[in-house]
Design a protein around this motif. Structure first.
Motif, mmCIF file in Angstrom:
data_model
loop_
_atom_site.group_PDB
_atom_site.id
_atom_site.type_symbol
_atom_site.label_atom_id
_atom_site.label_comp_id
_atom_site.label_asym_id
_atom_site.label_seq_id
_atom_site.Cartn_x
_atom_site.Cartn_y
_atom_site.Cartn_z
ATOM 1 N N ILE A 81 6.137 -39.976 25.356
ATOM 2 C CA ILE A 81 4.784 -39.419 25.287
ATOM 3 C C ILE A 81 4.397 -39.126 23.838
ATOM 4 N N VAL A 82 3.099 -38.984 23.594
ATOM 5 C CA VAL A 82 2.641 -38.638 22.248
ATOM 6 C C VAL A 82 1.636 -37.484 22.249
ATOM 7 N N SER A 83 1.454 -36.827 23.394
ATOM 8 C CA SER A 83 0.503 -35.712 23.431
ATOM 9 C C SER A 83 0.770 -34.873 24.677
ATOM 10 N N SER A 84 0.174 -33.665 24.682
ATOM 11 C CA SER A 84 0.279 -32.823 25.885
ATOM 12 C C SER A 84 -0.408 -33.491 27.058
ATOM 13 N N GLU A 86 -0.526 -36.634 27.758
ATOM 14 C CA GLU A 86 0.398 -37.588 28.384
ATOM 15 C C GLU A 86 1.494 -36.846 29.153
ATOM 16 N N LEU A 87 1.934 -35.702 28.623
ATOM 17 C CA LEU A 87 2.963 -34.932 29.335
ATOM 18 C C LEU A 87 2.439 -34.478 30.704
ATOM 19 N N GLU A 88 1.207 -33.983 30.742
ATOM 20 C CA GLU A 88 0.662 -33.521 32.021
ATOM 21 C C GLU A 88 0.557 -34.681 33.006
ATOM 22 N N ARG A 89 0.198 -35.854 32.508
ATOM 23 C CA ARG A 89 0.136 -37.035 33.385
ATOM 24 C C ARG A 89 1.506 -37.343 33.999
#
Ligand code: LLP
Length: 419
Positions: A81-84, A86-89
């Protein structure tokens, strides 16, 4: 790799469903993916690594639809991932946070905190300053951050300059020559746990040699670190394996791993990969409809309803992507530039293509499953396209077409001035 589209007498299908029927039912422009193709491309990596301890972290940026992530999570994938966001996804899709690696040059303290709280596998740290912020953020949460340093091995990936990342002149990573010093600093930090090393030298690589060169440099570093009593649990060689857009003959995951694995003989570190494009690009297409045919005397234009806001790769990288009618036509063949409705000369999907088409025909833009929808925008106030997933004889809407209502959502008029 597995290409989702099959052609029967010039009529195009994904998993037995005619693309003409998808376009008629769901409208255009639209993105269509094949679940079988995504799975098969992931499994190709898994099979190639059957004899080596590994973690395949799909690069979410390539296609982050939660149904795509769910498909991969069910197969045991990890995620890069490269962002929050993307993490939530990944979490929403049922992905395992302990298999997530967090890349990116500009992680914020807020992003770090969330990733620490859910317990990701590791942070791919790109600078000393980031390391310090991560240490203090972890200390404030009373947690320890697992860290891998992203080093820049100064290898020429011989790909498009915009997607080449492993040269000294690029903004990514820590100079490999300075890495031992940074590792030694990291080793002294109270809330940092060193677990690995990583690199990512670029994208759409069609040759194995730069991957081998990068790994050789990484291994020299690993050995140097061992002498400093810093031992690593994993070696992450990033993503980057290319796909066929036109006539490229990229190595398969098996070819790629056959070149890489001998270098790791006798080493116990887990091999981590971050493939994106090679899993989703050829598992998806974008459908668009010809609105008008037009000629200015010298050039013929097919004006379609898909534009650079839907698929920016041709405009941004001069990328060549195949485009074909979804149903064979008996119209006369002409050479066309396939252009969209956006008010920019750079708004094209394809140039000088020999096509037999009429207004109203549907076209299929191939290899659009990676860096397609994810790079789309609302430029020219165009609602974004829907995403559909074909799974056997089922078609699932995995993202609805944006409505004009969606488009205006969140905007506010200024208060009316009182006179
Ligand atoms: N890991 C890192 C740290 C990355 O920066 C990237 C891609 C990947 C993995 C996945 O690389 P892949 O396996 O997909 O090559 N928008 C461009 C591609 C940008 C790639 C950026 N980084 C395009 O449409 O060609």
């Amino acid at each position: 790799m597995y290409n989702a589209v099959t052609s029967q007498n010039g009529n195009l299908f994904i998993e037995g469903t005619a693309l003409e029927s998808i376009a008629t039912q769901f409208g255009t422009p639209s993105y269509v993916y094949s679940k079988a193709a995504i799975s098969s491309n992931f499994l190709a990596y898994q099979t190639a690594l059957a004899d080596k301890e590994h973690l395949i972290c799909y690069a979410v940026k390539a296609n982050s639809n939660i149904a795509v992530l769910q498909t991969l999570a069910e197969l045991g994938a990890g995620f890069d991932i490269v962002s929050s966001g993307e993490l939530e996804r990944v979490l929403r899709a049922g992905g395992d946070p302990s298999k997530v690696v967090f890349s990116g040059v500009a992680k914020t303290a807020v992003e770090m905190r969330r990733a620490l709280e859910v317990g990701i596998h590791c942070f791919n740290v790109e600078s000393e300053a980031e390391l310090e912020l991560l240490n203090s953020t972890a200390a404030a949460c009373d947690l320890t951050a697992a860290v891998s340093l992203r080093v820049n091995p100064d290898v020429d990936a011989q790909t498009h300059p915009y997607i080449s990342t492993g040269l000294k002149e690029n903004k990514f990573g820590i100079d490999i020559n300075l890495a031992p010093q940074v590792y030694q600093r990291a080793a002294q930090m109270s809330h940092i746990n060193i677990v690995g090393v990583d690199c990512h030298i670029g994208s759409q690589l069609v040759d194995i040699a730069p991957f081998v060169a990068a790994l050789e440099r990484l291994l020299m570093l690993v050995d140097e670190l061992a002498e400093l009593n810093i031992s690593l649990q994993h070696i992450d060689i990033g993503g980057g394996l290319g796909v066929r857009y036109e006539t490229e003959e990229p190595p398969t995951p098996n070819d790629y791993m056959s070149a890489i694995l001998p270098l790791l003989n006798g080493r116990s570190e887990t091999l981590v990969l971050e493939p994106g494009r090679s899993i989703t690009a050829n598992a998806g297409v974008m459908l668009t409809q010809v609105q008008y045919l037009k000629s200015n005397g010298e050039k013929n234009f097919a004006i379609v309803d898909g534009a650079m806001n839907d698929m920016i790769r041709p405009a941004l990288y001069q990328a060549w992507m195949d485009i074909q009618p979804v149903t064979a036509r008996s119209a006369e063949t002409h050479s066309y530039d396939v252009v969209g409705p956006v008010c920019e000369t750079g708004d094209f999907l394809a140039k000088d293509r020999s096509l037999a088409i009429s207004a109203g025909d549907y076209l299929c833009l191939f290899s659009a499953g990676a860096y397609g929808f994810v790079m789309s925008s609302n430029y020219n106030s165009r609602p974004r396209a829907p995403e559909l997933m074909i799974d056997g004889d089922q078609v699932h809407v995995i993202r609805q077409r944006e409505s004009l209502e969606d488009l205006l959502n969140g905007e506010q008029l200024l208060p009316v001035a009182r006179g």
